[in-house]
Motif scaffolding. Sequence first.
Motif, PDB file in Angstrom:
ATOM      1  N   ARG A   9      18.846  13.995  27.001  1.00 48.28           N
ATOM      2  CA  ARG A   9      20.292  13.739  27.891  1.00 48.28           C
ATOM      3  C   ARG A   9      20.281  14.728  29.018  1.00 48.28           C
ATOM      4  O   ARG A   9      21.366  13.924  30.325  1.00 48.28           O
ATOM      5  CB  ARG A   9      21.304  14.441  26.673  1.00 48.28           C
ATOM      6  N   VAL A  40      24.558   7.483  26.655  1.00 47.57           N
ATOM      7  CA  VAL A  40      23.202   7.989  26.286  1.00 47.57           C
ATOM      8  C   VAL A  40      23.887   8.306  24.831  1.00 47.57           C
ATOM      9  O   VAL A  40      24.774   9.674  24.264  1.00 47.57           O
ATOM     10  CB  VAL A  40      23.020   9.285  26.484  1.00 47.57           C
ATOM     11  N   ARG A  75      19.043  12.632  32.133  1.00 43.64           N
ATOM     12  CA  ARG A  75      19.816  10.956  31.929  1.00 43.64           C
ATOM     13  C   ARG A  75      19.698  10.241  33.490  1.00 43.64           C
ATOM     14  O   ARG A  75      19.176   9.528  33.433  1.00 43.64           O
ATOM     15  CB  ARG A  75      20.902  11.391  32.362  1.00 43.64           C
ATOM     16  N   ASP A  76      20.179  11.047  34.747  1.00 44.89           N
ATOM     17  CA  ASP A  76      20.141  10.765  35.634  1.00 44.89           C
ATOM     18  C   ASP A  76      18.553  10.346  36.025  1.00 44.89           C
ATOM     19  O   ASP A  76      17.837   9.677  37.134  1.00 44.89           O
ATOM     20  CB  ASP A  76      20.686  11.859  36.773  1.00 44.89           C
ATOM     21  N   VAL A 134      19.612   5.516  26.684  1.00 40.86           N
ATOM     22  CA  VAL A 134      19.888   6.066  28.295  1.00 40.86           C
ATOM     23  C   VAL A 134      20.500   4.850  28.844  1.00 40.86           C
ATOM     24  O   VAL A 134      19.481   3.758  29.630  1.00 40.86           O
ATOM     25  CB  VAL A 134      18.964   6.540  29.039  1.00 40.86           C
ATOM     26  N   THR A 160      17.462   0.895  32.111  1.00 38.97           N
ATOM     27  CA  THR A 160      17.331   1.725  31.388  1.00 38.97           C
ATOM     28  C   THR A 160      16.299   2.060  30.576  1.00 38.97           C
ATOM     29  O   THR A 160      15.693   2.076  30.798  1.00 38.97           O
ATOM     30  CB  THR A 160      18.569   0.318  30.436  1.00 38.97           C
TER      31      THR A 160
END
Length: 297
Positions: A200, A230, A203-204, A225, A212
Amino acid sequence: MAKVTVVGSVNRDVIVTVERLPVEGETVLATSTREGIGGKGANQAMAVARTGTEVTLVGAVGDDEAGARLRSVLADAHVDVSALAAVTGTGSGTAYVFVDVDGQNQIVVEQGANAQVVLDGPALDLVRSADVLVVQCEVSDQVVAEAVTAASAAGTRVVVNLAPYRSAADVVALADPLVVNEHEAADLLGRPVAGATDVRAARDELLALCRTAVVTLGSAGAVLVTPDEVVEVASPTPPRVVDTTGAGDAFVGVLAAGLASGLSLRPCVEAAAAAGSLAVQSPGAGSGYPAFHLPRG
């Protein structure tokens, strides 16, 4: 009809069962030895076929007895082997798989014919005409890049399983999704990744590299993701664990089959996690897979 093309490896698996896996410098005694079929390409293609989805495998085996057996097993599993080359003067790839009583494994691979996979005109046509292309990293970097580039240009969806890990930014950028485990995610990001919380937090970073991503967490499931969400996806707890070999390949194959059938990514990941749980309940990899079921669209 939904169609998946897999470009990847095919191996003869030599599976050695031991009470426990050896540590560095240690010798342990085997309790049994048997042979089967493996290689990420073969395993993933057979997982696709176990869903009833049409699948073609582009790869290579040796012009040896093992190569003939591998081709026969794949064909019997309803994998189209018309693009599986037999390389003259080269042995088939071989994987030496050590499995302990808890189903955990260590694997050493001799590439053999997998190092000589090439994409000729008919193979590229299979890539371009598929609904979904699946690649891994047990064939050459050049072949993986050529397949992904051709698929993307033709509008074929690309699933990249970056295993074993290689630095391949151009390939990763076209992945939808990129599928990696925690170790591969750590190599990709250059820092430890352990568990859903770390995924998490990344993510970016992940979305800056690919369209993805799915990070698999073994028995803990996976994390999906996307630019919109998420999501943590649990893996059903198997009643027993016989052999974890090929569980990740079952995950990738079922995910690809779901995408080819028109499902959105989240239910595909859920079906893939269930497939991984089923896969560990049988010995061996692809040839030991049970039937896998996709949710209705």
